[in-house]
Design an enzyme around this catalytic site. Sequence first.
Site, short mmCIF file in Angstrom:
data_model
loop_
_atom_site.label_atom_id
_atom_site.label_comp_id
_atom_site.label_asym_id
_atom_site.label_seq_id
_atom_site.Cartn_x
_atom_site.Cartn_y
_atom_site.Cartn_z
N LYS A 63 19.08 -8.87 -2.65
CA LYS A 63 19.72 -7.58 -2.37
C LYS A 63 18.83 -6.78 -1.44
O LYS A 63 17.64 -6.59 -1.72
CB LYS A 63 19.93 -6.79 -3.67
CG LYS A 63 21.06 -7.33 -4.53
CD LYS A 63 21.35 -6.41 -5.69
CE LYS A 63 22.32 -7.08 -6.64
NZ LYS A 63 22.50 -6.33 -7.90
N ASP B 281 16.47 -8.49 -7.09
CA ASP B 281 17.09 -7.16 -7.13
C ASP B 281 15.98 -6.11 -7.12
O ASP B 281 15.48 -5.74 -6.04
CB ASP B 281 17.98 -7.08 -8.37
CG ASP B 281 18.70 -5.75 -8.52
OD1 ASP B 281 18.78 -5.00 -7.53
OD2 ASP B 281 19.19 -5.45 -9.62
N ASP C 222 25.95 -14.07 -14.19
CA ASP C 222 26.90 -13.73 -15.23
C ASP C 222 27.22 -12.24 -15.32
O ASP C 222 26.51 -11.40 -14.77
CB ASP C 222 26.35 -14.15 -16.60
CG ASP C 222 25.26 -13.19 -17.09
OD1 ASP C 222 24.32 -12.93 -16.32
OD2 ASP C 222 25.36 -12.70 -18.22
P1 5GP Z 1 15.21 -7.95 -10.80
O1 5GP Z 1 14.20 -8.20 -11.87
O2 5GP Z 1 14.80 -8.38 -9.43
O3 5GP Z 1 15.75 -6.56 -10.86
O4 5GP Z 1 16.48 -8.77 -11.17
C1 5GP Z 1 16.47 -10.09 -11.30
C2 5GP Z 1 17.39 -10.52 -12.40
O5 5GP Z 1 18.41 -9.57 -12.71
C3 5GP Z 1 18.10 -11.74 -11.94
O6 5GP Z 1 17.42 -12.87 -12.40
C4 5GP Z 1 19.46 -11.63 -12.57
O7 5GP Z 1 19.43 -12.23 -13.84
C5 5GP Z 1 19.68 -10.16 -12.77
N1 5GP Z 1 20.51 -9.57 -11.69
C6 5GP Z 1 20.11 -8.77 -10.68
N2 5GP Z 1 21.13 -8.43 -9.89
C7 5GP Z 1 22.23 -9.02 -10.43
C8 5GP Z 1 23.61 -9.05 -10.04
O8 5GP Z 1 24.09 -8.46 -9.06
N3 5GP Z 1 24.43 -9.79 -10.84
C9 5GP Z 1 24.00 -10.46 -11.95
N4 5GP Z 1 24.91 -11.15 -12.64
N5 5GP Z 1 22.70 -10.46 -12.32
C10 5GP Z 1 21.83 -9.75 -11.57
#
Ligand code: 5GP
Length: 181
Positions: A130, A102, A158
């Site tokens: 994403k 994300d 989740d």
């Molecule tokens: P980042 O650190 O890249 O922003 O996000 C990674 C973590 O955020 C993922 O491992 C996940 O746990 C959570 N995450 C990011 N986007 C989503 C989403 O759309 N749905 C859910 N359930 N978790 C997300």
Amino acid sequence: MHDDVEKVLIDEDVIEKRLDVLAECILEEFCGRKFVVVVILKGALVFTADLLRRMPIPLEIECINVASYHGATESSGQVDFLDAKLPPVGGRSVLLIDDILDTGRTLAAVGQKLREQGAEMIKSCVLLCKDKERAAEVEADHVGFHIGDEFVVGYGLDFRGLYRNLPFVGVLKEKIIRNPP
Ligand code: 5GP
Ligand code: MG
């Protein structure tokens, strides 16, 4: 549980087929080199279990527990490492697996920690990516599916600890997000 879902984004059989291809690509990438799989808990649990059963080679599994969402539908901007000890990856090749890319902060922070632990080579794999601008400069080496910038659940992902056991990836109804079960 299924009643709480607004729409299914990626169906179970589509995931299954994609995993066959993904497993092949990863095996090719490591071309016979032994590696350790580091699973980012808890989101990558379901994905990893299904992916690794498509890799009939000797490999080890380690887990790393991080959190960044804290029950919300957007990243808190901070990656917390929840384990006292990190996986023993010194001098080893690592396949790092997460559920979704994300903001990129999680993959960047965990990658950095594993490098500090002396990992020799790190390749990353996420089920979902994403398509958006990232806060951290990182991309995954292997991606299952590219999706838009919306909050998804299921197949390990989740909302407030629930919906990880949905067999598909989907989007929750607005009323569920507003009034969580
Ligand atoms: P980042 O650190 O890249 O922003 O996000 C990674 C973590 O955020 C993922 O491992 C996940 O746990 C959570 N995450 C990011 N986007 C989503 C989403 O759309 N749905 C859910 N359930 N978790 C997300
Ligand atoms: Mg996660």
